[in-house]
Design a protein around this motif. Structure first.
Motif, PDB file in Angstrom:
ATOM      1  N   GLY A 267       0.821  -1.200  -0.002  1.00  0.00           N
ATOM      2  CA  GLY A 267       0.015   0.184  -0.010  1.00  0.00           C
ATOM      3  C   GLY A 267       0.810   1.294  -0.128  1.00  0.00           C
ATOM      4  N   PHE A 268       1.754   1.098   0.985  1.00  0.00           N
ATOM      5  CA  PHE A 268       2.608   2.465   0.805  1.00  0.00           C
ATOM      6  C   PHE A 268       3.424   2.566  -0.406  1.00  0.00           C
ATOM      7  CE2 PHE A 268       7.183   3.892   1.621  1.00  0.00           C
ATOM      8  CZ  PHE A 268       6.776   5.462   2.153  1.00  0.00           C
ATOM      9  N   ASN A 269       4.079   1.520  -0.877  1.00  0.00           N
ATOM     10  CA  ASN A 269       4.522   1.781  -2.264  1.00  0.00           C
ATOM     11  C   ASN A 269       4.011   2.177  -3.218  1.00  0.00           C
ATOM     12  OD1 ASN A 269       6.830   0.464  -0.949  1.00  0.00           O
ATOM     13  ND2 ASN A 269       6.529  -1.586  -1.646  1.00  0.00           N
ATOM     14  N   THR A 270       2.576   1.789  -3.363  1.00  0.00           N
ATOM     15  CA  THR A 270       1.825   2.289  -4.391  1.00  0.00           C
ATOM     16  C   THR A 270       1.715   3.732  -4.316  1.00  0.00           C
ATOM     17  OG1 THR A 270       0.668   0.156  -4.478  1.00  0.00           O
ATOM     18  CG2 THR A 270      -0.543   1.938  -5.406  1.00  0.00           C
ATOM     19  N   VAL A 271       1.129   4.039  -3.093  1.00  0.00           N
ATOM     20  CA  VAL A 271       0.967   5.529  -2.847  1.00  0.00           C
ATOM     21  C   VAL A 271       2.074   6.634  -3.374  1.00  0.00           C
ATOM     22  CG1 VAL A 271       0.342   7.478  -1.207  1.00  0.00           C
ATOM     23  CG2 VAL A 271      -0.722   5.050  -1.027  1.00  0.00           C
ATOM     24  N   MET A 272       3.356   5.973  -2.826  1.00  0.00           N
ATOM     25  CA  MET A 272       4.644   6.712  -3.354  1.00  0.00           C
ATOM     26  C   MET A 272       4.748   6.648  -4.815  1.00  0.00           C
ATOM     27  SD  MET A 272       6.427   8.483  -0.732  1.00  0.00           S
ATOM     28  CE  MET A 272       8.296   8.281  -1.611  1.00  0.00           C
ATOM     29  N   SER A 273       4.634   5.670  -5.347  1.00  0.00           N
ATOM     30  CA  SER A 273       4.812   5.378  -6.641  1.00  0.00           C
ATOM     31  C   SER A 273       3.892   6.472  -7.386  1.00  0.00           C
ATOM     32  CB  SER A 273       4.645   3.821  -7.176  1.00  0.00           C
ATOM     33  OG  SER A 273       5.688   3.234  -6.569  1.00  0.00           O
ATOM     34  N   LEU A 274       2.589   6.390  -7.193  1.00  0.00           N
ATOM     35  CA  LEU A 274       1.662   7.204  -7.744  1.00  0.00           C
ATOM     36  C   LEU A 274       2.094   8.595  -7.785  1.00  0.00           C
ATOM     37  CD1 LEU A 274      -1.792   5.465  -6.887  1.00  0.00           C
ATOM     38  CD2 LEU A 274      -1.030   6.075  -9.013  1.00  0.00           C
ATOM     39  N   ILE A 546      -2.894  17.124 -12.700  1.00  0.00           N
ATOM     40  CA  ILE A 546      -2.218  16.002 -12.540  1.00  0.00           C
ATOM     41  C   ILE A 546      -1.192  16.193 -11.559  1.00  0.00           C
ATOM     42  CG2 ILE A 546      -0.748  14.028 -13.823  1.00  0.00           C
ATOM     43  CD1 ILE A 546      -3.675  13.816 -14.401  1.00  0.00           C
ATOM     44  N   LEU A 547      -0.448  17.374 -11.625  1.00  0.00           N
ATOM     45  CA  LEU A 547       0.580  17.908 -10.676  1.00  0.00           C
ATOM     46  C   LEU A 547      -0.264  18.064  -9.412  1.00  0.00           C
ATOM     47  CD1 LEU A 547       2.778  20.613 -12.589  1.00  0.00           C
ATOM     48  CD2 LEU A 547       3.319  18.164 -11.754  1.00  0.00           C
ATOM     49  N   VAL A 548      -1.317  18.267  -9.023  1.00  0.00           N
ATOM     50  CA  VAL A 548      -1.759  18.591  -7.776  1.00  0.00           C
ATOM     51  C   VAL A 548      -2.123  17.174  -7.304  1.00  0.00           C
ATOM     52  CG1 VAL A 548      -4.001  19.418  -6.500  1.00  0.00           C
ATOM     53  CG2 VAL A 548      -3.031  20.763  -8.204  1.00  0.00           C
ATOM     54  N   LEU A 549      -2.754  16.024  -7.993  1.00  0.00           N
ATOM     55  CA  LEU A 549      -2.939  14.750  -7.741  1.00  0.00           C
ATOM     56  C   LEU A 549      -1.310  14.398  -7.106  1.00  0.00           C
ATOM     57  CD1 LEU A 549      -5.398  13.602 -10.260  1.00  0.00           C
ATOM     58  CD2 LEU A 549      -5.728  14.220  -7.751  1.00  0.00           C
ATOM     59  N   SER A 550      -0.554  14.579  -7.782  1.00  0.00           N
ATOM     60  CA  SER A 550       0.918  14.202  -7.232  1.00  0.00           C
ATOM     61  C   SER A 550       1.199  14.592  -5.967  1.00  0.00           C
ATOM     62  CB  SER A 550       1.968  14.713  -8.188  1.00  0.00           C
ATOM     63  OG  SER A 550       3.385  14.433  -7.979  1.00  0.00           O
ATOM     64  N   PHE A 551       1.059  15.892  -5.801  1.00  0.00           N
ATOM     65  CA  PHE A 551       1.262  16.660  -4.428  1.00  0.00           C
ATOM     66  C   PHE A 551       0.365  15.878  -3.311  1.00  0.00           C
ATOM     67  CE2 PHE A 551       3.574  19.561  -6.832  1.00  0.00           C
ATOM     68  CZ  PHE A 551       4.184  20.284  -5.822  1.00  0.00           C
ATOM     69  N   VAL A 552      -0.938  15.445  -3.597  1.00  0.00           N
ATOM     70  CA  VAL A 552      -1.947  14.999  -2.633  1.00  0.00           C
ATOM     71  C   VAL A 552      -1.204  13.578  -2.316  1.00  0.00           C
ATOM     72  CG1 VAL A 552      -3.983  13.919  -2.268  1.00  0.00           C
ATOM     73  CG2 VAL A 552      -3.828  16.249  -3.595  1.00  0.00           C
ATOM     74  N   PHE A 553      -0.999  12.798  -3.243  1.00  0.00           N
ATOM     75  CA  PHE A 553      -0.564  11.413  -2.851  1.00  0.00           C
ATOM     76  C   PHE A 553       0.806  11.504  -2.157  1.00  0.00           C
ATOM     77  CE2 PHE A 553      -3.214   9.891  -6.588  1.00  0.00           C
ATOM     78  CZ  PHE A 553      -3.973   8.907  -5.827  1.00  0.00           C
ATOM     79  N   ALA A 657      -2.190   3.799 -18.323  1.00  0.00           N
ATOM     80  CA  ALA A 657      -0.863   3.116 -18.467  1.00  0.00           C
ATOM     81  C   ALA A 657      -0.253   3.297 -17.160  1.00  0.00           C
ATOM     82  CB  ALA A 657       0.067   3.303 -19.486  1.00  0.00           C
ATOM     83  N   THR A 658      -0.239   4.819 -16.612  1.00  0.00           N
ATOM     84  CA  THR A 658       0.455   4.890 -15.387  1.00  0.00           C
ATOM     85  C   THR A 658      -0.146   4.058 -14.246  1.00  0.00           C
ATOM     86  OG1 THR A 658       1.031   7.246 -15.950  1.00  0.00           O
ATOM     87  CG2 THR A 658       0.905   6.696 -13.555  1.00  0.00           C
ATOM     88  N   ILE A 659      -1.496   4.008 -14.213  1.00  0.00           N
ATOM     89  CA  ILE A 659      -2.177   3.560 -12.830  1.00  0.00           C
ATOM     90  C   ILE A 659      -1.789   1.886 -12.925  1.00  0.00           C
ATOM     91  CG2 ILE A 659      -4.325   2.920 -11.956  1.00  0.00           C
ATOM     92  CD1 ILE A 659      -5.449   5.509 -13.196  1.00  0.00           C
ATOM     93  N   LEU A 660      -1.845   1.352 -14.335  1.00  0.00           N
ATOM     94  CA  LEU A 660      -1.715  -0.007 -14.333  1.00  0.00           C
ATOM     95  C   LEU A 660      -0.146  -0.276 -14.111  1.00  0.00           C
ATOM     96  CD1 LEU A 660      -2.783  -2.716 -15.294  1.00  0.00           C
ATOM     97  CD2 LEU A 660      -2.129  -2.083 -17.807  1.00  0.00           C
ATOM     98  N   GLN A 661       0.625   0.452 -14.671  1.00  0.00           N
ATOM     99  CA  GLN A 661       2.252   0.212 -14.265  1.00  0.00           C
ATOM    100  C   GLN A 661       2.552   0.020 -12.742  1.00  0.00           C
ATOM    101  OE1 GLN A 661       4.711   3.268 -14.319  1.00  0.00           O
ATOM    102  NE2 GLN A 661       6.558   2.178 -14.888  1.00  0.00           N
ATOM    103  N   VAL A 662       1.954   1.101 -11.961  1.00  0.00           N
ATOM    104  CA  VAL A 662       2.181   1.204 -10.485  1.00  0.00           C
ATOM    105  C   VAL A 662       1.712   0.168  -9.899  1.00  0.00           C
ATOM    106  CG1 VAL A 662       1.499   2.473  -8.464  1.00  0.00           C
ATOM    107  CG2 VAL A 662       2.238   3.630 -10.420  1.00  0.00           C
ATOM    108  N   LEU A 663       0.401  -0.433 -10.256  1.00  0.00           N
ATOM    109  CA  LEU A 663       0.008  -1.717  -9.575  1.00  0.00           C
ATOM    110  C   LEU A 663       0.810  -2.900  -9.733  1.00  0.00           C
ATOM    111  CD1 LEU A 663      -3.862  -1.003 -10.144  1.00  0.00           C
ATOM    112  CD2 LEU A 663      -2.696  -0.495  -8.005  1.00  0.00           C
TER     113      LEU A 663
END
Length: 860
Positions: A267-274, A546-553, A657-663
Motif C-alpha cells: 500500500g505504501f509503495n503504491t501511494v509513493m509510486s503514484l 495531474i501535478l496537484v494529484l501528485s502533491f496529494v499522494f 498506463a500509469t495506474i496499471l504500471q504502478v499496480l
C-alpha cells in the motif's frame, strides 16, 4: 551528370551582413531575383538528390512529396527559409555542419556557389523545402513522414486492450530484471514486436460488434490494424517499459542487509509510486513548449521505435541501397534471430565472453593489472572488453549521436585517470580499497556496519566515535564529486546557452494559461506542428491538475507512514525538481543524455533530518523519480508528435498506463523479495546483485546517517567545493564555445563532466569502450560514407539486436536461472576466479595496527 547549358536571368543577394560567428543576419538580407526558368523535371531532380550525400536519404519514401513542394516554392521564399535556418540552428550540434556550410554558400548567390543558375536554384529550393516541409535532420527524416492522414483510426478499444496487457507484462518483467547485473529489459522495440501480431490477429479474428451505449458506443473491431493504433499502443505500453521509479529505492530501505524497514508494504509503495509517476506526467505537459514542439528537440532515443513501427506497418519501396536490396523487415528478423541464438553464449554457456577481463586471466593475482584493466574491481582499461551485445549497447551506440558517445567517453577516460592517481597516492585512504566499488568501508577495511552507529534508527554520536568513520572507494568519491559539480554546472550552462528558447517557451506557457483558446502551436512554424493543429489540444490546466494529484499522494505517503520526513521537505524537493528539470530535459532532447537533479534533494534530506538515512533516501526518491518519469512521459509525447497522434488520445492513454504500471510494478517487487531470500547479495546465484541498491546505501550513509556536515567538513571537504567548481567552469566554457565555435562545435562540456562520474556503482570503461567502437562505425563512418544505407537500416539493426537479446535473456532466465542450473567450467569461472572478479584488488595492505585513518575519536 551533364546538364543542358542555358542562359538564365541573373540573381543577386545584396547587402549580406555576417555576425561575429560567421552567420548571416536575417534582418540585413536584401533579395533581388528576376523571373527565371525552373527545373520541374522529376528525373533531373532525383539525379541531383543522388549526387548529394546529405540529401539522398529522402529518396526512400518521401521524394515525391518534397519534389512537389520544391516545384511550388518561390526563390524569395527559399531565401527567407534558409536565412532563418542560419539563425535558428546556429550552434546546434545535431544540425549537419556540411548542410550549414552549403546553406551559407547558397545565400551568397550562384557565382559564389560555383554552379549554373539552374543548379543553384534547384539546390536552394531543395534545401529550403526540406527545412520547411520535412526536417533538416537526416535521422528524423529517416523515421518521420512529412505527411499525415487525419482520417486514420487511432484511439480504439482494441488499442487499450492490447496495450494494457503488454504494459502489465513489461512492468512485471522489467521491474524484476532491473536488479540483475548485467540487466536487460523489454525495450520499446520488443514491446512493438509483441503488440504488432496481437493487433493483426485481433483485426482478423474478432467480430465487428458495436458495444456500449450513447457516446460510449464503439466498434469492437473497426477494420485493419493501423500504423497510428500501433503507435498509440506502443506509447501506452512504454509506461510499463520504464521501471516505476520508487521501486529503485525499495531494496535499500527494506532489505535486512541495508536498513531493514519491513513496514514498507504494498500500500505504501503504491501511494509513493503514484506521487512520483503523476508528477512526471504533469511535468511532461508543462515541458511541451521546451522539449516537444521545438524542431531542435530531436530526441534521438525515440527514433528507433518510430522506425520499427514504420517497418512493421507501412509499405516499403524496393530499392538498391549501396548494393543492399533486403527489406527493413527482413533485416530486422534476421538480426533478431541471430542475436537471440548468440546471446546464449555470453549469458549462460560461455559467460567469459560477457565479462572479458582477459588481462586478469593472464595475471590472476596481480593487483595492479586488476585495478587498471579489471572489468569489476578496476577502471576497465581494456580495448577488447566484451562480446556481449547487452554490454556493447549499454550506452546506446547505434541510437544517440556520435558526439554524445565521444564526449561522455572522454569524461570517462578522465575519470579513470583521476581514480588511478587517487588510488596510488592513497588519497583519503582510497589505496586500501578496490578502485571501483560502491561498498562503504570502516577503518578496519571491512564493509561498514551501519547498525553499530544507530540507535532506534537514528545516528548515535557516541557509537560513531567508538566505531569508525565511513570511507569511500576512489570510484565512489569521483562519482559523488562529479555529480555535485554537474548539478550547478549543468543548470547554469544550459540555461545561459539556451536562454532564448527557455524565455520564448515561458511566454508561451503563460499565454496558454491566460488565453485558454490560444493554440499551443501558434509560435511554431515547423511542418509537424502545422499538421498537429488539426487535432484538439490538451490544455495546460489538465496537466496542472495531474501535478496537484501528485502533491496529494505525496502528502498522504509522508504523513500516514513512518517516513521520518517533515511535510515541509516534500514541498522543498518539489520546488527544486521543477526548477532544475527544464535544463536537464533540454539537454536530453538534443543529446540523448539526461543529467539527474536528485542530488540537491538528497542533500536537503541530510540537512533537514540529521542522522536519518531513510529521510535522505526518501528525498532522493522524490527528486529522481519525478525527474526520470518526466523524461519518460515527455519522450513518449514527442514520439506521438512525430507520428501525428491526437494529443488527447495520448493523454488518456498515459493516465491508464500509469495506474496499471504502478499496480503491477509493486506486485513484481513483492514477488521478488519473497522469491529470493539472498536478494541483493553479491554472490546471488541468479545475478540479482542490485548494484544500484549498494550505491544508494553508501550515499545515504554518507549524506544521511553521518550527514553532509560531517562529510563535507571533516571526511571529504573536497566534495563541498565541487558545487563551486561547477559554477566556476560555466563562464570559461561558454566563452570558449563563443570564440571558437568551429573547433568546439561538437564539444559538450556537460556530457564530458557527466562521463567523469561513470564509476563507483559496478560500471567502468568496460561498459563504454565497446560502445565507442560501435558508434564510430555506424554513427560516424557509415552515416557519412553511406548515408542512404544508414537512414534505412541503422535503427532497424539496433532494434533487431536489442530485441533478440531481450527475448533470449528472458528465456534463459525463466528456463535456466530462475531456479539456477549451474554450468561450471573454465569459460564460466575464469572471469571471477581472480582478484578482479573477487573485488579484492588494492594498492596497499592494511597497516600492521589493523586499522587506518585518523586517530581514535578524532573524526568528529
Amino acid at each position: 551528370m551533364d546538364y543542358e547549358k542555358k542562359e538564365y536571368p541573373s540573381v543577386s543577394v545584396k547587402n549580406i551582413d555576417y555576425d561575429e560567428e560567421g552567420f548571416i543576419s536575417k534582418s540585413k538580407v536584401d533579395v533581388n531575383v528576376s523571373t527565371a526558368q525552373r527545373i520541374d523535371d522529376r528525373d533531373i531532380i532525383i539525379s541531383r538528390i543522388k549526387e548529394s550525400d546529405d540529401l539522398e536519404d529522402i529518396l526512400d519514401d518521401d521524394a515525391d512529396f518534397i519534389i512537389d513542394k520544391l516545384s511550388g516554392m518561390e526563390h524569395e521564399e527559399a531565401i527567407e527559409v534558409l536565412t532563418y535556418a542560419t539563425s535558428y540552428f546556429k550552434g546546434d550540434m545535431n544540425f549537419p555542419l556540411k548542410t550549414m556550410e552549403k546553406i551559407h554558400s547558397l545565400l551568397q548567390g550562384p557565382e559564389a556557389y560555383g554552379l549554373s543558375y539552374e543548379l543553384y536554384d534547384l539546390d536552394l529550393r531543395l534545401e529550403a523545402s526540406l527545412i520547411k516541409y520535412h526536417s533538416p535532420y537526416p535521422e528524423v527524416r529517416s523515421v518521420c513522414s512529412p505527411i499525415d492522414d487525419p482520417t486514420m483510426q487511432c484511439e480504439t478499444f482494441r488499442v487499450y486492450l492490447i496495450a494494457g496487457i503488454w504494459t502489465a507484462f513489461a512492468a512485471f518483467v522489467n521491474n524484476m530484471m532491473y536488479w540483475r547485473q548485467p540487466h536487460f529489459t523489454l525495450s520499446s522495440q520488443v514491446i512493438q514486436l509483441l503488440i504488432h501480431p496481437c493487433g493483426q490477429a485481433y483485426s482478423k479474428i474478432m467480430p465487428n460488434w458495436r458495444i456500449g451505449f450513447g457516446r460510449f458506443k464503439f466498434q469492437l473491431n473497426p477494420g485493419p490494424w493501423t500504423f497510428k493504433e500501433q503507435m498509440l499502443a506502443t506509447i501506452i505500453a512504454n509506461a510499463g517499459v520504464s521501471v516505476a521509479t520508487f521501486i529503485y529505492y525499495m531494496p535499500t530501505m527494506r532489505m535486512q542487509m541495508f536498513y531493514g524497514e519491513t513496514w514498507m508494504t504494498y500500500g505504501f509503495n503504491t501511494v509513493m509510486s503514484l506521487s512520483c509517476q503523476l508528477f512526471g506526467l504533469g511535468m511532461a505537459g508543462v515541458l511541451r513548449r521546451w522539449v516537444i514542439y521545438p524542431v531542435k528537440a530531436v530526441w534521438p532515443t525515440i527514433l528507433p521505435t518510430l522506425q520499427l513501427n514504420r517497418t512493421l506497418l507501412l509499405p516499403e519501396k524496393g530499392q538498391n541501397i549501396n548494393g543492399w536490396t533486403i527489406s527493413k523487415y527482413k533485416l530486422f528478423n534476421i538480426s533478431l534471430a541471430v542475436s537471440f541464438v548468440y546471446f546464449f553464449l555470453p549469458d549462460y554457456l560461455f559467460t567469459a565472453l560477457s565479462t572479458f577481463n582477459w588481462p586478469s586471466w593472464i595475471a590472476p593475482n596481480n593487483n595492479n593489472v586488476a585495478m587498471v584493466m579489471g572489468s569489476k574491481a578496476g577502471v576497465g582499461v581494456n580495448p577488447i572488453a566484451t562480446f556481449d551485445w547487452s554490454v556493447i549497447n549499454y550506452s546506446y551506440p547505434l541510437i544517440v549521436p556520435f558526439y554524445t558517445i565521444l564526449n561522455r567517453y572522454a569524461g570517462t577516460v578522465i575519470g579513470a585517470v583521476i581514480i588511478i592517481i587517487m588510488v596510488y597516492t592513497n588519497y583519503h585512504y582510497t589505496g586500501y580499497f578496490p578502485p571501483n566499488v560502491a561498498t562503504i568501508y570502516d577503518r578496519y577495511g571491512s564493509t561498514y556496519n551501519t547498525s553499530r552507529v544507530l540507535t532506534n534508527g537514528y545516528f548515535d554520536v557516541e557509537k560513531y566515535r567508538a566505531y569508525s568513520p565511513p570511507f569511500l572507494s576512489a570510484g565512489n568519491l569521483v562519482l559523488n564529486g562529479s555529480e555535485y559539480a554537474l548539478v550547478t554546472f549543468g543548470f547554469l550552462y544550459v540555461v545561459i546557452g539556451e536562454w532564448s528558447t527557455i524565455k520564448e517557451a515561458l511566454i508561451g506557457f503563460y499565454k496558454g494559461l491566460k488565453e485558454r483558446n490560444s493554440s499551443n502551436f501558434e509560435s511554431y512554424r515547423d511542418p509537424v506542428s502545422e499538421m498537429m493543429k488539426k487535432y484538439p489540444e490538451v490544455p495546460d490546466w489538465w496537466f496542472l491538475v495531474i501535478l496537484v494529484l501528485s502533491f496529494v499522494f505525496g502528502i498522504i505517503a509522508v504523513k500516514c507512514w513512518d517516513t521520518q520526513l517533515p511535510i515541509g521537505i516534500f514541498f522543498a524537493v518539489m520546488a527544486i525538481t521543477i526548477a532544475l528539470i527544464f535544463p536537464s530535459m533540454i539537454l536530453y532532447a538534443a543529446t540523448g543524455y539526461m543529467y539527474t537533479v536528485y542530488l540537491l534533494a538528497t542533500l536537503l534530506g541530510g540537512y533537514w533530518v540529521p542522522g536519518s538515512g531513510l529521510a535522505c533516501i526518501f528525498t532522493r526518491s522524490f527528486g529522481y523519480g519525478m525527474d526520470e518519469q518526466g523524461e519518460t512521459y515527455v519522450g513518449d509525447q514527442k514520439m506521438a508528435h512525430y507520428a501525428k497522434i491526437p494529443p488527447r488520445a495520448v493523454f488518456r492513454g498515459q493516465i491508464v498506463a500509469t495506474i496499471l504500471q504502478v499496480l503491477v510494478s509493486n506486485a513484481s517487487w513483492e514477488m521478488l523479495t519473497n522469491g529470493f531470500p539472498d536478494l541483493c547479495s553479491l554472490t546471488q546465484a541468479s545475478k540479482f546483485t542490485c548494484p544500484f541498491a549498494h550505491t544508494l546505501y553508501s550515499q545515504s550513509l554518507i549524506l544521511g546517517v553521518v550527514g553532509p556536515t560531517r562529510t563535507f567538513n571533516t571526511l571529504y571537504p573536497v566534495l563541498k567545493w565541487a558545487f563551486l567548481m561547477g559554477v566556476g567552469m560555466v563562464i570559461p566554457c561558454l566563452l570558449l564555445r563563443r570564440f571558437f565555435p568551429k573547433y568546439l562545435h561538437y564539444c559538450q562540456p556537460v556530457l564530458i563532466l557527466a562521463g567523469v562520474g561513470r564509476y563507483g556503482s559496478g560500471y567502468n570503461l568496460t561498459y563504454y569502450t565497446p560502445g565507442v567502437f560501435a558508434s564510430m562505425a555506424f554513427m560516424y563512418y557509415i552515416r557519412r560514407r553511406y548515408a542512404t544505407w544508414w537512414a534505412k537500416y541503422n535503427y532497424i539493426l539496433s532494434s533487431g539486436l536489442t530485441a533478440g537479446t531481450a527475448f533470449s535473456g528472458i528465456l534463459i532466465f525463466v528456463a535456466l536461472q530462475y531456479h539456477p542450473k549451474s554450468l561450471s567450467w573454465w569459460g564460466n569461472n575464469v572471469s571471477s576466479s581472480n582478484v578482479d572478479g573477487e573485488n579484492t584488488a588494492t594498492a596497499f595492505e592494511l597497516p600492521t595496527t589493523g586499522w587506518f585513518g585518523p586517530a581514535n575519536g578524532t573524526w568528529m
